[in-house]
Design a protein around this motif. Structure first.
Motif, PDB file in Angstrom:
ATOM      1  N   ALA A 183      12.119  -2.861  -1.258  1.00 56.90           N
ATOM      2  CA  ALA A 183      11.882  -1.531  -0.690  1.00 56.90           C
ATOM      3  C   ALA A 183      13.188  -0.759  -0.540  1.00 56.90           C
ATOM      4  CB  ALA A 183      11.163  -1.652   0.652  1.00 56.90           C
ATOM      5  N   ARG A 184      14.239  -1.440  -0.090  1.00 56.26           N
ATOM      6  CA  ARG A 184      15.537  -0.765   0.066  1.00 56.26           C
ATOM      7  C   ARG A 184      16.101  -0.307  -1.280  1.00 56.26           C
ATOM      8  NH1 ARG A 184      18.117  -4.512   4.808  1.00 56.26           N
ATOM      9  NH2 ARG A 184      16.984  -3.496   6.495  1.00 56.26           N
ATOM     10  N   ARG A 185      15.981  -1.166  -2.297  1.00 50.59           N
ATOM     11  CA  ARG A 185      16.447  -0.771  -3.638  1.00 50.59           C
ATOM     12  C   ARG A 185      15.632   0.414  -4.157  1.00 50.59           C
ATOM     13  NH1 ARG A 185      16.737  -6.258  -4.382  1.00 50.59           N
ATOM     14  NH2 ARG A 185      14.832  -6.287  -5.613  1.00 50.59           N
ATOM     15  N   ASN A 186      14.305   0.351  -3.964  1.00 52.60           N
ATOM     16  CA  ASN A 186      13.442   1.450  -4.416  1.00 52.60           C
ATOM     17  C   ASN A 186      13.770   2.740  -3.660  1.00 52.60           C
ATOM     18  OD1 ASN A 186      12.207  -0.325  -6.145  1.00 52.60           O
ATOM     19  ND2 ASN A 186      10.316  -0.487  -4.955  1.00 52.60           N
ATOM     20  N   ARG A 234      -1.936  -8.009  -3.255  1.00 50.15           N
ATOM     21  CA  ARG A 234      -0.724  -7.385  -2.727  1.00 50.15           C
ATOM     22  C   ARG A 234       0.289  -7.161  -3.850  1.00 50.15           C
ATOM     23  NH1 ARG A 234       1.332  -7.502   2.431  1.00 50.15           N
ATOM     24  NH2 ARG A 234       3.552  -7.215   2.605  1.00 50.15           N
ATOM     25  N   ILE A 235       0.491  -8.179  -4.673  1.00 44.45           N
ATOM     26  CA  ILE A 235       1.427  -8.066  -5.798  1.00 44.45           C
ATOM     27  C   ILE A 235       0.950  -7.011  -6.781  1.00 44.45           C
ATOM     28  CG2 ILE A 235       2.344  -9.320  -7.810  1.00 44.45           C
ATOM     29  CD1 ILE A 235       2.367 -11.829  -5.892  1.00 44.45           C
ATOM     30  N   TRP A 236      -0.357  -6.947  -7.019  1.00 46.36           N
ATOM     31  CA  TRP A 236      -0.925  -5.930  -7.900  1.00 46.36           C
ATOM     32  C   TRP A 236      -0.625  -4.534  -7.353  1.00 46.36           C
ATOM     33  CZ3 TRP A 236      -6.794  -4.609  -8.462  1.00 46.36           C
ATOM     34  CH2 TRP A 236      -7.006  -3.846  -9.615  1.00 46.36           C
ATOM     35  N   CYS A 237      -0.779  -4.345  -6.043  1.00 49.48           N
ATOM     36  CA  CYS A 237      -0.471  -3.056  -5.410  1.00 49.48           C
ATOM     37  C   CYS A 237       0.992  -2.689  -5.614  1.00 49.48           C
ATOM     38  CB  CYS A 237      -0.780  -3.105  -3.915  1.00 49.48           C
ATOM     39  SG  CYS A 237      -2.520  -3.178  -3.477  1.00 49.48           S
ATOM     40  N   LEU A 238       1.869  -3.625  -5.297  1.00 53.48           N
ATOM     41  CA  LEU A 238       3.296  -3.360  -5.402  1.00 53.48           C
ATOM     42  C   LEU A 238       3.710  -3.104  -6.848  1.00 53.48           C
ATOM     43  CD1 LEU A 238       3.059  -4.458  -2.498  1.00 53.48           C
ATOM     44  CD2 LEU A 238       5.200  -5.655  -2.882  1.00 53.48           C
ATOM     45  N   SER A 270       1.824  -1.978  -9.236  1.00 54.36           N
ATOM     46  CA  SER A 270       1.239  -0.712  -9.690  1.00 54.36           C
ATOM     47  C   SER A 270       2.092   0.477  -9.266  1.00 54.36           C
ATOM     48  CB  SER A 270      -0.179  -0.547  -9.138  1.00 54.36           C
ATOM     49  OG  SER A 270      -1.026  -1.543  -9.659  1.00 54.36           O
ATOM     50  N   LEU A 271       2.686   0.394  -8.086  1.00 63.51           N
ATOM     51  CA  LEU A 271       3.562   1.470  -7.621  1.00 63.51           C
ATOM     52  C   LEU A 271       4.954   1.376  -8.231  1.00 63.51           C
ATOM     53  CD1 LEU A 271       2.620   1.686  -3.841  1.00 63.51           C
ATOM     54  CD2 LEU A 271       2.057   3.318  -5.649  1.00 63.51           C
ATOM     55  N   VAL A 294      -2.034   6.505  -9.849  1.00 64.61           N
ATOM     56  CA  VAL A 294      -3.483   6.291  -9.932  1.00 64.61           C
ATOM     57  C   VAL A 294      -3.797   5.163 -10.914  1.00 64.61           C
ATOM     58  CG1 VAL A 294      -4.202   8.586  -9.184  1.00 64.61           C
ATOM     59  CG2 VAL A 294      -3.686   8.186 -11.599  1.00 64.61           C
ATOM     60  N   ARG A 295      -2.947   4.156 -10.949  1.00 61.89           N
ATOM     61  CA  ARG A 295      -3.214   2.991 -11.790  1.00 61.89           C
ATOM     62  C   ARG A 295      -3.404   1.774 -10.890  1.00 61.89           C
ATOM     63  NH1 ARG A 295       1.959   4.511 -12.831  1.00 61.89           N
ATOM     64  NH2 ARG A 295       3.593   3.189 -11.995  1.00 61.89           N
ATOM     65  N   GLY A 296      -3.841   0.697 -11.475  1.00 63.92           N
ATOM     66  CA  GLY A 296      -4.079  -0.519 -10.696  1.00 63.92           C
ATOM     67  C   GLY A 296      -5.132  -0.254  -9.638  1.00 63.92           C
TER      68      GLY A 296
END
Length: 171
Positions: free
Chosen positions: A21-24, A84-88, A90-91, A109-111
């Motif tokens: 999150a910090r890198r992003n 959870r991994i799919w969510c992360l 996808s973003l 709007v994917r995943g």
């Protein structure tokens, strides 16, 4: 002992996610993004920290034995982690624990985001029930989903407004 190994692994996972999150956040801010809703973010840190502390305090009073229900809870836990991994994933670079808005960006709007706006918040709500139940921390499983809902009551409108303002600017 296996329960405590699982607890530590979940904590490590969350620490890694904070690093991502910090890198992003830095990547996005380098491209003109800004943070919104900073005032309530500290409550996320407090609630999530207390969640893991509550499990650690409550679990020693439980028998912590694997049972038939523990096996199903563990399967559900693994499924939530996959989701959870799919969510992360996808973003991608836009995933963050904070509300970071990128002017000129587009809503993902994917995943799982094809089907709902905030799937990661749903996963956290499920985790706030499943993880304590795995540790037979029943009070934690009752209290923290409620606290999560309170946080979502505050956060989602702020996030939706921030995202809406950016996309209205583009129109």
């Amino acid at each position: 002992m296996m329960f405590y190994v699982l607890w530590v692994l979940i904590i490590v996972q969350r620490i890694v996610e904070i690093g991502v999150a910090r890198r992003n956040e830095q990547w996005m801010k380098d491209r003109g993004a800004y943070e919104v809703g900073r005032e309530h973010y500290r409550w996320f840190i407090v609630v999530h920290s207390l969640f893991f502390l509550a499990i650690l305090v409550e679990a020693p009073f439980a028998s912590l034995q694997w049972s038939f229900s523990s096996q199903w809870l563990f399967v559900l836990f693994i499924m939530t982690q996959a989701f959870r991994i799919w969510c992360l994933a996808s973003l991608g670079k836009y995933w963050n624990t904070k509300i970071i808005v990128m002017p000129g960006g587009e809503r993902v709007v994917r995943g799982p985001y094809r089907f709902m706006k905030h799937p990661n918040y749903v996963i956290v709500a499920v985790e706030f029930v499943v993880i304590p139940l795995l540790f037979q921390a029943y009070w934690t499983a009752l209290l923290f989903p409620f606290l999560h809902l309170l946080l979502m009551y505050i956060r989602i409108p702020i996030e939706e407004q921030a995202i809406g303002n950016v996309y209205e600017e583009r129109s």
